[in-house]
Structure formats: structure tokens, C-alpha cells
Design an enzyme around this catalytic site. Structure first.
Site, PDB file in Angstrom:
ATOM      1  N   LYS A  85     -15.123  -0.991   5.422  1.00  0.00           N
ATOM      2  CA  LYS A  85     -14.245  -0.965   6.619  1.00  0.00           C
ATOM      3  C   LYS A  85     -14.877  -1.755   7.768  1.00  0.00           C
ATOM      4  CE  LYS A  85     -10.698   1.615   5.283  1.00  0.00           C
ATOM      5  NZ  LYS A  85      -9.418   0.956   4.902  1.00  0.00           N
ATOM      6  N   SER A 129       2.035   8.216   1.962  1.00  0.00           N
ATOM      7  CA  SER A 129       1.243   7.023   2.305  1.00  0.00           C
ATOM      8  C   SER A 129       1.466   6.615   3.756  1.00  0.00           C
ATOM      9  CB  SER A 129       1.649   5.846   1.406  1.00  0.00           C
ATOM     10  OG  SER A 129       1.307   6.103   0.069  1.00  0.00           O
ATOM     11  N   LEU A 155      -2.925  10.495  -0.667  1.00  0.00           N
ATOM     12  CA  LEU A 155      -3.631  10.399  -1.948  1.00  0.00           C
ATOM     13  C   LEU A 155      -5.089   9.966  -1.723  1.00  0.00           C
ATOM     14  CD1 LEU A 155      -2.313  10.907  -4.674  1.00  0.00           C
ATOM     15  CD2 LEU A 155      -2.018   8.438  -4.945  1.00  0.00           C
ATOM     16  N   ALA A 156      -5.287   9.002  -0.809  1.00  0.00           N
ATOM     17  CA  ALA A 156      -6.630   8.456  -0.560  1.00  0.00           C
ATOM     18  C   ALA A 156      -7.551   9.471   0.121  1.00  0.00           C
ATOM     19  CB  ALA A 156      -6.546   7.183   0.281  1.00  0.00           C
ATOM     20  N   GLN A 195       1.162  -0.980  -6.878  1.00  0.00           N
ATOM     21  CA  GLN A 195       0.043  -1.225  -7.791  1.00  0.00           C
ATOM     22  C   GLN A 195       0.378  -0.704  -9.176  1.00  0.00           C
ATOM     23  OE1 GLN A 195      -3.437   1.032  -6.891  1.00  0.00           O
ATOM     24  NE2 GLN A 195      -4.789  -0.161  -8.207  1.00  0.00           N
ATOM     25  N   GLY A 233       0.773  -1.246   0.000  1.00  0.00           N
ATOM     26  CA  GLY A 233       0.000   0.000   0.000  1.00  0.00           C
ATOM     27  C   GLY A 233       0.799   1.288   0.000  1.00  0.00           C
ATOM     28  N   TYR A 279     -18.265   9.107   2.982  1.00  0.00           N
ATOM     29  CA  TYR A 279     -17.461   7.870   3.104  1.00  0.00           C
ATOM     30  C   TYR A 279     -18.272   6.663   2.602  1.00  0.00           C
ATOM     31  CZ  TYR A 279     -13.477   5.184   4.799  1.00  0.00           C
ATOM     32  OH  TYR A 279     -12.352   4.379   4.871  1.00  0.00           O
ATOM     33  N   ILE A 290      -4.510  -0.745   2.114  1.00  0.00           N
ATOM     34  CA  ILE A 290      -5.090  -0.662   0.774  1.00  0.00           C
ATOM     35  C   ILE A 290      -6.592  -0.423   0.865  1.00  0.00           C
ATOM     36  CG2 ILE A 290      -5.704  -2.109  -1.220  1.00  0.00           C
ATOM     37  CD1 ILE A 290      -2.873  -3.323  -0.971  1.00  0.00           C
ATOM     38  N   ILE A 345      -5.718  11.792   7.515  1.00  0.00           N
ATOM     39  CA  ILE A 345      -4.324  12.142   7.220  1.00  0.00           C
ATOM     40  C   ILE A 345      -4.261  12.525   5.742  1.00  0.00           C
ATOM     41  CG2 ILE A 345      -1.985  11.173   6.978  1.00  0.00           C
ATOM     42  CD1 ILE A 345      -2.615   9.383   9.407  1.00  0.00           C
ATOM     43  N   LYS A 346      -3.509  13.572   5.417  1.00  0.00           N
ATOM     44  CA  LYS A 346      -3.447  14.039   4.020  1.00  0.00           C
ATOM     45  C   LYS A 346      -2.602  13.104   3.156  1.00  0.00           C
ATOM     46  CE  LYS A 346      -4.850  18.742   4.647  1.00  0.00           C
ATOM     47  NZ  LYS A 346      -4.543  19.969   5.360  1.00  0.00           N
TER      48      LYS A 346
HETATM   49  P1  NAD Z   1      -2.610   5.978  -0.163  1.00  0.00           P
HETATM   50  O1  NAD Z   1      -3.341   6.447  -1.360  1.00  0.00           O
HETATM   51  O2  NAD Z   1      -1.224   6.431   0.016  1.00  0.00           O
HETATM   52  O3  NAD Z   1      -2.639   4.385  -0.075  1.00  0.00           O
HETATM   53  C1  NAD Z   1      -3.684   3.613  -0.616  1.00  0.00           C
HETATM   54  C2  NAD Z   1      -3.018   2.457  -1.337  1.00  0.00           C
HETATM   55  O4  NAD Z   1      -3.988   1.553  -1.831  1.00  0.00           O
HETATM   56  C3  NAD Z   1      -2.194   2.941  -2.561  1.00  0.00           C
HETATM   57  O5  NAD Z   1      -0.862   2.529  -2.401  1.00  0.00           O
HETATM   58  C4  NAD Z   1      -2.856   2.205  -3.722  1.00  0.00           C
HETATM   59  O6  NAD Z   1      -1.938   1.819  -4.718  1.00  0.00           O
HETATM   60  C5  NAD Z   1      -3.438   1.001  -3.003  1.00  0.00           C
HETATM   61  N1  NAD Z   1      -4.459   0.321  -3.800  1.00  0.00           N
HETATM   62  C6  NAD Z   1      -5.688   0.760  -4.176  1.00  0.00           C
HETATM   63  N2  NAD Z   1      -6.291  -0.168  -4.960  1.00  0.00           N
HETATM   64  C7  NAD Z   1      -5.420  -1.212  -5.055  1.00  0.00           C
HETATM   65  C8  NAD Z   1      -5.447  -2.457  -5.742  1.00  0.00           C
HETATM   66  N3  NAD Z   1      -6.498  -2.847  -6.492  1.00  0.00           N
HETATM   67  N4  NAD Z   1      -4.372  -3.284  -5.630  1.00  0.00           N
HETATM   68  C9  NAD Z   1      -3.306  -2.922  -4.897  1.00  0.00           C
HETATM   69  N5  NAD Z   1      -3.204  -1.750  -4.242  1.00  0.00           N
HETATM   70  C10 NAD Z   1      -4.259  -0.908  -4.324  1.00  0.00           C
HETATM   71  O7  NAD Z   1      -3.527   6.422   1.083  1.00  0.00           O
HETATM   72  P2  NAD Z   1      -3.472   6.067   2.633  1.00  0.00           P
HETATM   73  O8  NAD Z   1      -4.298   7.092   3.279  1.00  0.00           O
HETATM   74  O9  NAD Z   1      -2.077   5.837   3.068  1.00  0.00           O
HETATM   75  O10 NAD Z   1      -4.296   4.687   2.697  1.00  0.00           O
HETATM   76  C11 NAD Z   1      -3.805   3.523   3.285  1.00  0.00           C
HETATM   77  C12 NAD Z   1      -4.891   2.871   4.154  1.00  0.00           C
HETATM   78  O11 NAD Z   1      -5.158   3.721   5.260  1.00  0.00           O
HETATM   79  C13 NAD Z   1      -6.223   2.648   3.461  1.00  0.00           C
HETATM   80  O12 NAD Z   1      -6.757   1.402   3.868  1.00  0.00           O
HETATM   81  C14 NAD Z   1      -7.089   3.759   4.002  1.00  0.00           C
HETATM   82  O13 NAD Z   1      -8.454   3.426   3.993  1.00  0.00           O
HETATM   83  C15 NAD Z   1      -6.547   3.835   5.404  1.00  0.00           C
HETATM   84  N6  NAD Z   1      -6.879   5.055   6.139  1.00  0.00           N
HETATM   85  C16 NAD Z   1      -6.571   6.284   5.620  1.00  0.00           C
HETATM   86  C17 NAD Z   1      -6.884   7.437   6.331  1.00  0.00           C
HETATM   87  C18 NAD Z   1      -6.580   8.816   5.785  1.00  0.00           C
HETATM   88  O14 NAD Z   1      -7.207   9.793   6.229  1.00  0.00           O
HETATM   89  N7  NAD Z   1      -5.636   8.972   4.865  1.00  0.00           N
HETATM   90  C19 NAD Z   1      -7.517   7.334   7.581  1.00  0.00           C
HETATM   91  C20 NAD Z   1      -7.799   6.059   8.085  1.00  0.00           C
HETATM   92  C21 NAD Z   1      -7.478   4.931   7.349  1.00  0.00           C
HETATM   93  C1  IMJ Z   2     -12.604   9.203   1.706  1.00  0.00           C
HETATM   94  C2  IMJ Z   2     -13.815   9.473   1.091  1.00  0.00           C
HETATM   95  C3  IMJ Z   2     -14.809  10.231   1.711  1.00  0.00           C
HETATM   96  C4  IMJ Z   2     -14.596  10.718   2.986  1.00  0.00           C
HETATM   97  C5  IMJ Z   2     -13.382  10.461   3.606  1.00  0.00           C
HETATM   98  C6  IMJ Z   2     -12.373   9.694   2.968  1.00  0.00           C
HETATM   99  N1  IMJ Z   2     -12.884  10.825   4.830  1.00  0.00           N
HETATM  100  C7  IMJ Z   2     -11.635  10.320   5.006  1.00  0.00           C
HETATM  101  C8  IMJ Z   2     -11.263   9.628   3.840  1.00  0.00           C
HETATM  102  C9  IMJ Z   2     -13.639  11.648   5.794  1.00  0.00           C
HETATM  103  C10 IMJ Z   2     -10.797  10.499   6.216  1.00  0.00           C
HETATM  104  C11 IMJ Z   2      -9.950   8.903   3.606  1.00  0.00           C
HETATM  105  N2  IMJ Z   2     -10.072   7.476   3.975  1.00  0.00           N
HETATM  106  C12 IMJ Z   2     -10.185   7.175   5.392  1.00  0.00           C
HETATM  107  C13 IMJ Z   2     -10.123   6.419   3.068  1.00  0.00           C
HETATM  108  O1  IMJ Z   2     -10.197   5.282   3.496  1.00  0.00           O
HETATM  109  C14 IMJ Z   2     -10.097   6.667   1.633  1.00  0.00           C
HETATM  110  C15 IMJ Z   2     -10.423   5.691   0.731  1.00  0.00           C
HETATM  111  C16 IMJ Z   2     -10.597   5.934  -0.683  1.00  0.00           C
HETATM  112  C17 IMJ Z   2     -10.272   7.122  -1.309  1.00  0.00           C
HETATM  113  C18 IMJ Z   2     -10.497   7.258  -2.686  1.00  0.00           C
HETATM  114  C19 IMJ Z   2     -10.221   8.547  -3.416  1.00  0.00           C
HETATM  115  C20 IMJ Z   2     -10.064   8.357  -4.903  1.00  0.00           C
HETATM  116  C21 IMJ Z   2     -10.940   7.305  -5.494  1.00  0.00           C
HETATM  117  N3  IMJ Z   2     -11.338   6.258  -4.725  1.00  0.00           N
HETATM  118  C22 IMJ Z   2     -11.056   6.160  -3.377  1.00  0.00           C
HETATM  119  N4  IMJ Z   2     -11.358   5.027  -2.731  1.00  0.00           N
HETATM  120  C23 IMJ Z   2     -11.130   4.885  -1.418  1.00  0.00           C
HETATM  121  O2  IMJ Z   2     -11.281   7.369  -6.696  1.00  0.00           O
END
Ligand code: NAD
Ligand code: IMJ
Length: 268
Positions: free
Chosen positions: A161, A16, A193-194, A37, A10, A154, A90, A190-191
Site C-alpha cells: 500500500k 465490496s 471479503l478482504a 476475477q 474489484g 497487515y 484490488i 470495513i467488513k
Molecule cells: P473485496 O474482497 O470485496 O475486493 C477485493 C477485490 O480484489 C475482489 O474483487 C477480488 O476479486 C480482487 N482481486 C484480488 N486479486 C485479484 C487479481 N489477481 N485480479 C483481479 N482482481 C483481483 O474487498 P474490499 O475490502 O472491497 O477491497 C477493495 C480495496 O479496498 C482493496 O484494495 C483493499 O485493500 C482496500 N481497502 C479495504 C479495507 C477494508 O477494511 N475492507 C480498508 C481499506 C482499504
Molecule cells: C488484512 C489483513 C490483515 C490485517 C488487516 C487487513 N486489517 C484490515 C485488513 C487490519 C483493515 C483489510 N484490508 C485493508 C486489506 O487491504 C486486505 C487485503 C487482503 C486480504 C486478504 C484476505 C485473504 C487472502 N489474502 C488477502 N490479501 C489481501 O488470502
């Protein structure tokens, strides 16, 4: 973590959460292999991984592709024989699924794809990982509060989740007799890509900061610290847990008035 080896899935870029975890594990002596990926992400992940190890094992793995999943764990077995830990960070849902009305916008394909990539992939990776994992190993996944409470936009990711957290408990029960622990970390926003380009993102970060117990956004270093605890022998006897690292946001029932004013940009 000296003498421990494992897989981190991931990392997309330096922001990330998986990268914050990998750096902390490496600082404590772990050897880490990475999946990425597709080719476009290799260009970002390779230079990062090379800062930890001059010759890192980097494996192309889309979690929806069985052949790539097979090849990933075969490559790990060929290189190391056994592993000690797995990090799963992921998630994905179609952009059209992450805005507006959950009841109107959630399609069958969108639902199944979010579940496949964001929840089943952990079960799938855990099954493959346990076959090459030393007894006493540990697995961690990343989740978010949207599984427990409704968070705007969300939507289907919250449902995925919830499945991921339930899967964590069932995996913990199956693997417990071998001393393999399975836990989830529920991180605050957290800032990364996701978290980029989500509806009302600016408001979301401001509200989380103002309404959390600590009045601050979540530091990825805290998430990495929790992962270190869970993946090392510090975390002995902890399994099946969803551990919040969110500045205490999850514990607040109603924010104080000043926090609401702050979040809305009003004077208090
Ligand atoms: P990120 O975009 O850096 O990481 C998401 C990863 O998912 C990427 O590396 C992407 O390549 C991978 N991914 C998506 N589809 C895939 C597929 N089909 N095969 C393989 N890899 C795939 O963002 P992040 O915030 O570091 O997300 C990591 C985890 O943390 C996620 O599960 C996300 O839900 C969780 N999370 C994020 C936040 C947040 O606010 N950023 C908060 C809580 C939990
Ligand atoms: C994502 C979407 C909507 C609200 C959200 C988030 N909030 C937070 C996130 C409030 C914190 C980030 N998060 C926790 C995630 O798990 C994100 C997952 C995600 C993000 C994207 C963006 C681009 C896309 N598909 C995605 N799928 C999952 O096309």
C-alpha cells in the site's frame, strides 16, 4: 456524473467497497463497466451490475494476466471509444504473508506477488486507461493506514500500500498536464471479503470503533462519497492526494482511556 463513462475494477460481492462506489456513481448518472476475477465471481457480479444497467459490460480480468488486461481496455475502446474514470479496488497477498512476524514470514514470492497484484496493477491499469481517457478524467485507488503505520498482521500488504500511494503521486504528476487527476482513498476497516478471516478481526473492528474520533466503524457510503468527489468535477484541482475516510482514526495519537477500556472489553 451524467455523460461520464468508466471502469470499476474489484467488485466481488455486494459488500465490496467497489460496489458501494459503483452504486453512488450510477446514482449520479455515470455509465459503468466492470471487471471481475474469473468465472466464479461473474455469478456474483453480473446480477449486481444488472441492477444498474440492463446490459452491463462485464470483463473477465485477472490483473496479473497481460492478455486479459489488454482485452479489457480494447473492449472498453470498442464499446465507448473514450472513458472518463477508473476505479481500482484490488488487493491480494498470500494468506501465509498476513499473519505473525513480518520479518520471519515475508517470502520473496509473497512480497513480489503482493506488490504485483496490489500496487503494480494500478500503474498498469492507469497506463492503459490513459490511452483511452478524455482529458480531465480521473482515477481512484483504495488504500489503508497500514501503509503509514504498523498494523498487526497487515505486514507485506502495508508495504504494497505504501508503493500504491507513492505510485498515485507519480501517476498524478505524469497525467496532470492532461487534466487527469489520480488520487487514493485510505478507508478504515470495513467488513468485506478482504477483511474477513484476518487475525484478531473482532478486536480490530472494536478497537477502531472505540479509538476513532467518531467512535464508529467506517461507513462504505462515506468512501463512495469521497470517490464521487474525486471522480467528478467536484474534485477539480485535487490530485496526488491520499484522503482518509476512517472516522478520524488516522488523526488520533493516543485514544482516551475510556476508549481503551471499551476496546478491551473492560469496565471503565
Ligand atoms: P473485496 O474482497 O470485496 O475486493 C477485493 C477485490 O480484489 C475482489 O474483487 C477480488 O476479486 C480482487 N482481486 C484480488 N486479486 C485479484 C487479481 N489477481 N485480479 C483481479 N482482481 C483481483 O474487498 P474490499 O475490502 O472491497 O477491497 C477493495 C480495496 O479496498 C482493496 O484494495 C483493499 O485493500 C482496500 N481497502 C479495504 C479495507 C477494508 O477494511 N475492507 C480498508 C481499506 C482499504
Ligand atoms: C488484512 C489483513 C490483515 C490485517 C488487516 C487487513 N486489517 C484490515 C485488513 C487490519 C483493515 C483489510 N484490508 C485493508 C486489506 O487491504 C486486505 C487485503 C487482503 C486480504 C486478504 C484476505 C485473504 C487472502 N489474502 C488477502 N490479501 C489481501 O488470502
Amino acid at each position: 456524473m451524467k455523460g461520464k463513462r468508466g471502469l470499476v475494477m474489484g467488485v466481488a460481492n455486494k459488500n465490496s467497497i467497489a460496489w458501494a462506489i459503483a452504486r453512488q456513481l450510477s446514482a449520479q448518472g455515470a455509465d459503468i463497466a466492470f471487471t471481475y476475477q474469473g468465472d466464479s465471481l461473474l455469478r456474483r457480479v453480473k446480477p449486481l451490475a444488472e441492477t444498474l444497467n440492463s446490459d452491463p459490460l462485464l470483463l473477465d480480468c485477472d490483473v496479473t494476466n497481460d492478455d486479459q488486461m489488454d482485452a479489457t481496455f480494447k473492449a472498453l475502446e470498442d464499446k465507448w471509444g473514450k472513458i472518463d474514470f477508473l476505479v481500482h479496488a484490488i488487493a491480494f497477498a498470500g494468506k501465509d504473508q498476513l499473519a505473525g512476524s513480518f520479518v520471519d514470514n515475508t517470502t520473496r514470492d509473497g512480497f513480489l506477488s503482493a506488490m504485483n497484484i496490489s500496487a503494480y496493477s494500478f500503474v498498469d491499469a492507469a497506463r492503459r486507461a490513459k490511452n483511452i481517457m478524455n482529458d480531465g478524467g480521473s482515477m481512484v485507488t483504495l488504500t489503508y493506514l497500514g501503509s503509514e503505520r504498523v498494523i498487526p498482521n497487515y505486514n507485506v500488504m502495508g508495504v504494497a500500500k505504501a508503493a500504491l500511494e507513492a505510485s498515485t503521486r507519480y501517476l498524478a504528476a505524469d497525467l496532470g498536464p492532461r487534466g487527469i487527476r489520480v488520487n487514493a482513498i485510505s478507508a478504515g476497516p470495513i467488513k468485506t471479503l478482504a477483511a474477513a478471516g484476518i487475525g484478531s478481526g473482532r478486536h480490530m473492528f472494536r478497537f477502531n470503533k472505540a479509538a476513532s474520533a467518531m467512535r464508529d466503524n467506517t461507513d462504505p457510503a462515506g468512501v463512495a462519497g469521497a470517490a464521487l468527489y474525486m471522480l467528478s468535477d467536484l474534485g477539480l484541482s485535487c490530485t496526488g492526494e491520499t484522503h482518509h475516510v476512517d472516522g478520524g482514526f488516522h488523526a488520533i495519537g493516543m485514544p482516551v482511556e475510556a476508549a481503551m477500556d471499551e476496546a478491551s472489553g473492560r469496565e471503565s
